[in-house]
Design a protein around this motif. Structure first.
Motif, PDB file in Angstrom:
ATOM      1  N   TYR A 100     -52.043  -7.139  33.919  1.00 25.31           N
ATOM      2  CA  TYR A 100     -53.162  -8.065  34.061  1.00 25.31           C
ATOM      3  C   TYR A 100     -53.411  -8.852  32.778  1.00 25.31           C
ATOM      4  CZ  TYR A 100     -53.822  -5.074  38.082  1.00 25.31           C
ATOM      5  OH  TYR A 100     -53.609  -4.365  39.242  1.00 25.31           O
ATOM      6  N   GLY A 113     -53.188 -10.901  38.009  1.00 24.48           N
ATOM      7  CA  GLY A 113     -52.097  -9.943  37.999  1.00 24.48           C
ATOM      8  C   GLY A 113     -50.751 -10.639  38.032  1.00 24.48           C
ATOM      9  N   VAL A 203     -56.860 -11.240  40.598  1.00 21.35           N
ATOM     10  CA  VAL A 203     -57.065  -9.852  41.041  1.00 21.35           C
ATOM     11  C   VAL A 203     -58.382  -9.358  40.439  1.00 21.35           C
ATOM     12  CG1 VAL A 203     -56.111  -7.526  41.173  1.00 21.35           C
ATOM     13  CG2 VAL A 203     -54.565  -9.492  41.054  1.00 21.35           C
TER      14      VAL A 203
END
Length: 219
Positions: A100, A113, A203
């Motif tokens: 990430y 991500g 994400v």
């Protein structure tokens, strides 16, 4: 910089025909957490449970790991924190399902991500160390990074400016070469991963609902 990732999954482990991992590890890792590190011993490929954030032999405690989870390849030999591991060729990989990074929109960071399109694990170049603090044997590792100002994908992450970094990804076909490397000169491995083989997306972190006496009042 990479401070958060998901380790490889069981399916990824099996698809790559890697040895079984003989210990448990968290589904998501931050500095100070345990993670599975893959390295090569005289017996072959092996796993070790290590802490995310390298703890050098001269450290008095493990708190330094909060600052040593990434290491710039350009200055490894100049930094006392990493020099011993580099000169002893303690090279490993941290296999991840995705890692990430922060991408900024209107000066606000979003967690994105990065993963392989084919669903396989990503081998991130690492240095590892073993030291003893008091009676405790501490095994730890750091991810090695590179300049990413010209990388089509990675240059979009981190705060706006001219400093962009990326983890170094070891191609699957060079895994054995990297784990067997016996030189502090790692420049031949310092190259950006092929963007067309990777993808990225927003994400968000999962929200954790707080349980309070008020919420439970009508139970």
């Amino acid at each position: 910089m990479c401070a958060n990732f998901k380790p490889l999954t069981l399916k990824q482990l099996q698809d790559l025909k890697l040895p079984d991992i003989p210990f448990e590890y968290p589904g998501e890792v931050y500095p100070g957490y345990d993670l599975p590190l893959l390295f090569k011993s005289p017996q072959g490929l092996e796993w070790r449970k290590v802490m995310f954030g390298l703890v050098p032999k001269w450290a008095e405690d493990k708190t330094i790991a909060s600052k040593t989870y990434n290491a710039r390849n350009e200055t490894l030999s100049q930094k006392p924190t990493f020099n011993n591991a580099l000169m002893k060729y303690k090279f490993g990989v941290i296999p991840v399902a995705e890692f990430y990074e922060s991408k900024y929109f209107d000066h606000k960071p979003q967690r994105w991500g990065v993963r392989r399109k084919d669903g396989q694990a990503i081998f991130i170049a690492a240095l590892y160390e073993i030291c003893k603090i008091g009676d405790e044997v501490v095994r730890s590792a750091t991810m090695i990074t590179m300049d990413a100002i010209d990388h089509p994908m990675m240059k979009e992450f981190h705060e706006p400016g001219n400093v962009k970094r990326s983890v170094i990804v070891i191609p699957h076909e060079r895994l054995n070469e990297w784990l067997s490397w016996k030189s502090p000169d790692i420049r031949s491995f310092v190259e950006g991963f092929p963007e067309d083989e990777f993808e990225c997306s927003h994400v968000p972190k999962a929200k954790i609902e707080k349980i309070t006496p008020q919420l439970n009042f009508f139970d």
